[in-house]
Scaffold this active site. Structure first.
Site, PDB file in Angstrom:
ATOM      1  N   CYS A 115      85.986  21.587 -20.713  1.00  0.00           N
ATOM      2  CA  CYS A 115      86.672  20.840 -21.769  1.00  0.00           C
ATOM      3  C   CYS A 115      86.469  19.339 -21.629  1.00  0.00           C
ATOM      4  O   CYS A 115      86.658  18.592 -22.568  1.00  0.00           O
ATOM      5  CB  CYS A 115      88.161  21.157 -21.755  1.00  0.00           C
ATOM      6  SG  CYS A 115      88.477  22.907 -21.855  1.00  0.00           S
ATOM      7  N   ASN A 142      92.805  25.627 -14.007  1.00  0.00           N
ATOM      8  CA  ASN A 142      91.519  26.172 -14.469  1.00  0.00           C
ATOM      9  C   ASN A 142      90.366  25.549 -13.702  1.00  0.00           C
ATOM     10  O   ASN A 142      89.244  26.013 -13.780  1.00  0.00           O
ATOM     11  CB  ASN A 142      91.328  25.927 -15.971  1.00  0.00           C
ATOM     12  CG  ASN A 142      91.335  24.462 -16.327  1.00  0.00           C
ATOM     13  OD1 ASN A 142      92.267  23.739 -15.982  1.00  0.00           O
ATOM     14  ND2 ASN A 142      90.300  24.010 -16.987  1.00  0.00           N
TER      15      ASN A 142
END
Ligand code: PMP
Length: 389
Positions: free
Chosen positions: A325, A151
């Site tokens: 995140c 990601n």
């Protein structure tokens, strides 16, 4: 000033067609699928139709789909649930250095519970080496966990080969498909994946909805205990509104992915080429060809990720320097460090991720802004000047 949004990896806008399809489920179609009356039946039918559509999206069977509250929960259920169910067969799990933070944190949790975790290094492009992976497998290994793609740097892993290896060794293969879904075809049968996590938002559905695909014979123990929904594997009333959103998102994605990927590839290749040509001491992070169509990830000598981000913010452009995140930790990206970069190198990177609602004009804006920002920051940078003297 209209904001240019180029951080689609961290969150995607929900497609208006998805919102429209969800609306009745906030209102008159409120039934709980576990209830046996007519209003409940609407919930049941919607849930089962959604299961079918999402199964089709990844070439699974509908009874292999478990709805969760997002990818993190699906990953927890896939890895922890499988480890607990199979702990009598072995206590060793293999994953890569470049997995999502949720998987690395699950590894720490499992280590405290008596499991052994091996992390396979990746090459300078972020790809897992199959030989090294194979060498980590022992007779105690019960599970491999390697995501389809990063990601962060967008590198795509050799998933089918890993699937074959898992098959040969007779171990389960879990894959986090969140970064890849909607950007490359996912076919759990062809790819040899037994457990797979998906998130709804990554295909332009609502956040807080996800799926664990669980192949028959690769069963997991539940991690949420309650009323026994989802065949006892994930208790709690299903979020039918969110799930119908994910269903519509998957159906749209199945139709539109080929043209979307083509468009993103053109944007990406144009950005990479122009930035690397225009800006000295700039380098591509991740793999030059085995990379997600939406991902442009470039490192600039002599500047700080945070200052790049803020300069783009001033220009009304939303980009990222790494995974959302972990963005609040100020730690350099573990994915970049895994590719062999030094801490100071890992800090000077820019991640641009395109999405369905970006246009050619957005790409023009970012390409205009990059040299302005980098030149200004380098003029202010004692590190870059020192290096150049
Ligand atoms: N895996 C990857 C690769 C991710 O990028 C993310 C965050 N979008 C997750 C897992 C966790 O997903 P969620 O926020 O839906 O729990």
């Amino acid at each position: 000033m209209k904001e240019v949004y180029l951080d689609n990896q961290s969150a995607k806008p929900v497609d208006p067609r998805v919102i429209e399809g969800m609306l009745p489920y906030f209102g008159e179609k409120y039934g709980n699928p576990s209830a046996l009356h007519t209003i409940g039946d609407i919930g049941t039918d919607t849930l089962e139709e959604s299961r079918k559509s999402i199964a089709k999206f990844i070439n699974a069977d509908e009874d292999e789909i478990i709805f969760t509250s997002g990818a993190t929960e699906a990953i927890n259920l896939g890895i922890i649930g499988y480890a607990m169910k199979n702990k009598n067969k072995g206590n060793h799990i293999v994953m890569s250095e470049i997995e999502h933070i949720s998987i690395h944190n699950i590894a720490k949790y499992l280590e405290r519970s008596g499991f052994e975790i091996s992390k396979v290094p990746v090459d300078k492009y972020g790809r897992v080496n199959l030989k090294k992976l194979e060498r980590r497998i022992t007779d105690k290994t019960i599970l491999l966990s390697i995501g389809y793609a990063s990601n962060e740097i967008g590198t795509i892993q050799p998933i089918r080969e890993i699937g074959k290896l898992a098959e040969e060794k007779g171990i389960a293969f879990h894959s986090d498909a969140v970064a890849a879904e909607g950007l490359m075809p996912i076919d759990v049968k062809r790819d040899g994946v037994h457990l797979l996590a998906l998130s709804s938002n990554d295909i332009y559905g609502p956040k807080g909805v996800g799926v664990l695909y669980m192949r028959k014979k690769f069963r997991v123990n539940p991690i949420i205990i309650g009323g026994g929904q989802e065949r006892g594997l994930r208790s709690g009333s299903e979020d039918v509104t969110g799930i119908v959103g994910m269903k519509i998102a998957a159906e749209i994605m199945q139709k539109e992915m080929p043209s979307e990927v083509k468009r993103f590839t053109e944007y990406r290749d144009r950005m990479i080429k122009q930035i690397l040509e225009e800006i000295p001491d700039s380098y591509l992070n991740g793999h030059p060809t085995e990379r997600l169509a939406s991902n442009t990830h470039i490192r600039f000598d002599g500047i700080e990720g945070e200052s790049i981000l803020l300069s783009f913010k001033d220009k009304g452009i939303a980009i990222s320097t790494g995974s959302a995140c972990t963005s609040k930790t100020l730690e350099p990206s573990h994915a970049l460090i895994a590719t062999g970069l030094l801490h100071e190198e890992a800090h000077g990177s820019l991640q641009i991720t395109t999405g369905r609602f970006n246009t050619e004009q957005d790409i023009d804006s970012v390409l205009k802004a990059v040299p302005e920002v980098v030149t200004r920051l380098r003029d202010l940078s004692p590190i870059y000047k020192t290096k150049k003297v």
